[in-house]
Scaffold this active site. Structure first.
Site, PDB file in Angstrom:
ATOM      1  NE  ARG A 122     -13.230  23.174  73.930  1.00 42.39           N
ATOM      2  CZ  ARG A 122     -13.542  22.160  73.119  1.00 42.39           C
ATOM      3  NH1 ARG A 122     -13.053  20.959  73.351  1.00 42.39           N
ATOM      4  NH2 ARG A 122     -14.333  22.334  72.075  1.00 42.39           N
ATOM      5  CG  ASP A 170      -2.498  14.022  72.962  1.00 42.33           C
ATOM      6  OD1 ASP A 170      -3.691  14.245  73.241  1.00 42.33           O
ATOM      7  OD2 ASP A 170      -2.136  13.276  72.041  1.00 42.33           O
ATOM      8  CB  SER A 171       0.232   9.412  73.039  1.00 40.56           C
ATOM      9  OG  SER A 171      -1.014   9.316  72.378  1.00 40.56           O
ATOM     10  CG  ASP A 189     -11.871  14.843  76.706  1.00 41.27           C
ATOM     11  OD1 ASP A 189     -12.746  13.956  76.671  1.00 41.27           O
ATOM     12  OD2 ASP A 189     -11.778  15.754  75.867  1.00 41.27           O
ATOM     13  CB  CYS A 212     -16.273  10.017  74.376  1.00 41.25           C
ATOM     14  SG  CYS A 212     -14.719   9.251  73.860  1.00 41.25           S
TER      15      CYS A 212
END
Length: 308
Positions: free
Chosen positions: A109, A150-151, A200, A240
């Site tokens: 970040r 975002d969900s 991400d 990830c």
């Protein structure tokens, strides 16, 4: 991160410190047996006021262990505000992802803020934004507008609060409760462009058996993001997934660029923060990998060979 499981010689144990609270995961039967001793040791050695257990990962079922969470030592509010580089972020050790937050992306970040500042990025798109860490970093780097996707409506509210907490509440921002893939498609169709984009996503491939399906998902979002990126813009893209290695991830992103008709330079490779080490004895611990791509130009179209 105080304890990083196998990398610190304690398989199944994760300990993250957020201010005066240690958030702990016992993910294996071996460390489960020593829960109380470990909790006492954490208080004694670190001086934290409280220890919260987040042993609610499904991986415990593989060891015949039930999920459990709650205060092990001390108590009080589960909401914590931490300082990360030049900004502060709120989290909840009881309800946040993992132990409450993604500490592994801390230095990435910061790197994103530096790239936004260096390139003078104005419009930023943060996909899978969760609590808005990369959104805050973008504003800290000087961005004039950030779209966070975002969900999870709850995650978006936390992202909005974190942006405001750092004095950026009056900046131009959008918070979209939506599917990232569909948002990328709609945004591209609308002709929008961004100077910086973050991808991400969650873990698409927990094991190598899921790698093929995950590769398609990674390729699709990277293809769309590269097409959305303005020339000279920067893409921070991550995986990830333990089942997708760094070499495979590079190939996936390269394929996405070819399909998008885009060329980009890999200007930096990213990994988890140094308190999430990978050891030579446990290379499987290298789960987080990232690429920083600088869009250089549209790729030259393929030219058919002349007829014989």
């Amino acid at each position: 991160r105080l304890v990083h499981a196998e990398a610190d010689g304690l398989p199944g144990l994760i300990v993250d410190r957020y201010g005066d609270v240690a958030s702990v995961q016992f993910l294996a039967a071996g460390v489960e047996r020593w829960r109380d001793a470990i909790a006492d040791a954490l208080v004694r050695v670190t001086g934290v006021a409280a220890v919260y257990e987040r042993s609610d990962s499904g991986v415990r079922s593989l060891e015949g262990l039930a999920a459990r969470s709650g205060w092990l030592r001390g108590g009080g509010t589960t909401e914590v505000v931490i300082r990360e580089h030049d900004w502060t972020l709120a989290l909840d050790v009881a309800h946040g992802h993992k132990t409450g937050f993604y500490l592994d992306q801390r230095d990435n970040r910061h790197a994103f803020a530096q790239w936004v500042r260096r390139l003078g990025c104005e419009r930023v798109l943060n996909c899978y934004c969760y609590s808005g860490g990369f959104s805050v970093a973008a504003f800290a780097g000087g961005a004039s507008h950030v779209t966070s996707v975002d969900s999870s409506a709850a995650a978006l509210e936390l992202a909005r609060a974190n942006v405001a907490r750092n004095g950026f509440g009056e900046r131009s921002a959008a918070y979209l409760d939506a599917d990232v893939n569909q948002t990328l498609r709609h945004t591209l169709k609308a002709g929008e462009r961004f100077d910086a984009i973050v991808l991400d996503p969650p873990k698409f491939a927990p094991t190598a058996a899921h790698a093929e399906r995950a590769a398609r998902a990674y390729k699709d979002i990277n293809r769309l993001a590269l097409a959305l990126l303005a020339p000279g813009g920067v893409l921070f893209t991550f995986s990830c997934s333990g089942g997708v290695g760094a070499e495979l991830f590079h190939k996936i992103v390269a394929g996405a660029g070819i399909d998008a008709g885009v060329n980009a330079a890999i200007v930096q490779r990213l990994e988890a923060a140094c308190d999430h080490p990978t050891t030579i004895e446990f290379p499987e611990g290298e789960y987080l990998k990232g690429l920083v791509l600088l869009k250089t130009a549209s790729a030259a179209p393929a030219v058919a060979p002349p007829a014989a």
